[in-house]
Design a protein around this motif. Structure first.
Motif, PDB file in Angstrom:
ATOM      1  N   MET A  52       0.797  -1.225   0.000  1.00  0.00           N
ATOM      2  CA  MET A  52       0.000   0.000   0.000  1.00  0.00           C
ATOM      3  C   MET A  52       0.833   1.280   0.000  1.00  0.00           C
ATOM      4  O   MET A  52       0.325   2.360   0.286  1.00  0.00           O
ATOM      5  N   GLN A  53       2.108   1.175  -0.347  1.00  0.00           N
ATOM      6  CA  GLN A  53       2.960   2.351  -0.470  1.00  0.00           C
ATOM      7  C   GLN A  53       2.720   3.029  -1.824  1.00  0.00           C
ATOM      8  O   GLN A  53       2.535   2.358  -2.839  1.00  0.00           O
ATOM      9  N   PHE A 101       4.065  -7.312  -7.056  1.00  0.00           N
ATOM     10  CA  PHE A 101       3.351  -6.155  -6.522  1.00  0.00           C
ATOM     11  C   PHE A 101       2.697  -5.426  -7.690  1.00  0.00           C
ATOM     12  O   PHE A 101       3.318  -5.245  -8.738  1.00  0.00           O
ATOM     13  N   SER A 102       1.460  -5.005  -7.510  1.00  0.00           N
ATOM     14  CA  SER A 102       0.771  -4.303  -8.583  1.00  0.00           C
ATOM     15  C   SER A 102       0.135  -3.022  -8.061  1.00  0.00           C
ATOM     16  O   SER A 102      -0.134  -2.873  -6.867  1.00  0.00           O
ATOM     17  N   GLY A 112      -2.024   2.561  -3.997  1.00  0.00           N
ATOM     18  CA  GLY A 112      -0.985   1.886  -3.233  1.00  0.00           C
ATOM     19  C   GLY A 112      -0.604   0.546  -3.835  1.00  0.00           C
ATOM     20  O   GLY A 112      -1.417  -0.118  -4.495  1.00  0.00           O
ATOM     21  N   LEU A 113       0.645   0.134  -3.613  1.00  0.00           N
ATOM     22  CA  LEU A 113       1.123  -1.155  -4.118  1.00  0.00           C
ATOM     23  C   LEU A 113       0.415  -2.299  -3.390  1.00  0.00           C
ATOM     24  O   LEU A 113       0.368  -2.330  -2.157  1.00  0.00           O
ATOM     25  N   VAL A 114      -0.120  -3.232  -4.153  1.00  0.00           N
ATOM     26  CA  VAL A 114      -0.831  -4.373  -3.581  1.00  0.00           C
ATOM     27  C   VAL A 114       0.022  -5.631  -3.754  1.00  0.00           C
ATOM     28  O   VAL A 114       0.403  -5.980  -4.879  1.00  0.00           O
ATOM     29  N   PRO A 115       0.364  -6.332  -2.655  1.00  0.00           N
ATOM     30  CA  PRO A 115       1.129  -7.573  -2.779  1.00  0.00           C
ATOM     31  C   PRO A 115       0.348  -8.618  -3.559  1.00  0.00           C
ATOM     32  O   PRO A 115      -0.861  -8.763  -3.386  1.00  0.00           O
TER      33      PRO A 115
END
Length: 208
Positions: free
Chosen positions: A115-116, A152-153, A126-129
């Motif tokens: 979520m960054q 990560f997407s 945010g980045l989703v693992p």
């Protein structure tokens, strides 16, 4: 450019937290861009890889979905995490003798990045693992290593306004944030909001 900028921001965040001390992962970690080191035994043989490591690569730019004057595009990045341990396979994955295993590195990177937005708040979610897949678990080119690919997407909001031929490839702006020792307050992700000194060069505006 969002593609390379986000990749570098991911690298910078991992670098900033590698090592020991407050807010750190607790172990040294070699971090950089992925250059095919784990694609084949031949690539691994010729690569100068320092373990443990985390290497980042843009995996895919997905198809866009129209939204007003732009589109939503899924960007997927892969972080290859790798550990080396000559004891046995379990030690490579789980860690041993104070050395992190690939499981620990994959977990830590997942927590570090989830979520960054990494300074791209107005351009991405945010980045989703995503999935974590085994790449190498055993001996490859006589190296006892364990490698996992961590996905990560994010959703990138791409402006579809046309770019003129004159502006294509033109050097439009250079933003330089100076970190003056010993203040040391300029930290990734860049560009920083605050700098000890700043040069902002816009050739088109300076030379109409």
């Amino acid at each position: 450019m969002i593609i390379s900028g986000l990749e570098q921001a991911i690298i910078d965040r991992i670098i900033a937290h590698a090592g020991t001390g407050a807010g750190k992962l607790g172990y040294a970690l070699t971090v950089g861009g992925y250059g095919g080191e784990f694609d084949t035994d031949q690539e691994l043989a010729s690569a100068a890889v320092n373990f443990p490591c985390a290497l980042v690569l843009l995996k895919e730019i997905g198809a866009g979905v129209d939204v007003g004057q732009g589109q939503k595009v899924r960007l997927t990045y892969t972080v290859f995490v790798a550990a080396q341990n000559r004891r046995n396979e379990a030690a490579r994955r789980r860690g041993a003798a104070g050395k992190p295993g690939s499981y620990q590195i994959a977990w830590d990177i997942r927590q570090l990045l989830k979520m960054q937005m990494l300074g791209f708040d107005d351009q991405i979610d945010g980045l989703v693992p995503g999935p974590v897949q085994s790449v190498i678990n055993g001996k490859s080119n006589n190296r006892s290593i364990s490698v996992y690919a961590c996905s990560f997407s994010t959703i990138w909001y791409e402006d579809l306004s046309p770019v003129s031929d004159e502006a294509m490839g033109e050097f439009l702006e250079l933003d330089v944030a100076w970190d003056v020792p010993p203040l040391g307050n300029v930290q990734p992700p860049l560009p920083t909001a605050e700098a000890d000194a700043r040069d902002l060069i816009k050739p088109r505006e300076s030379n109409p």
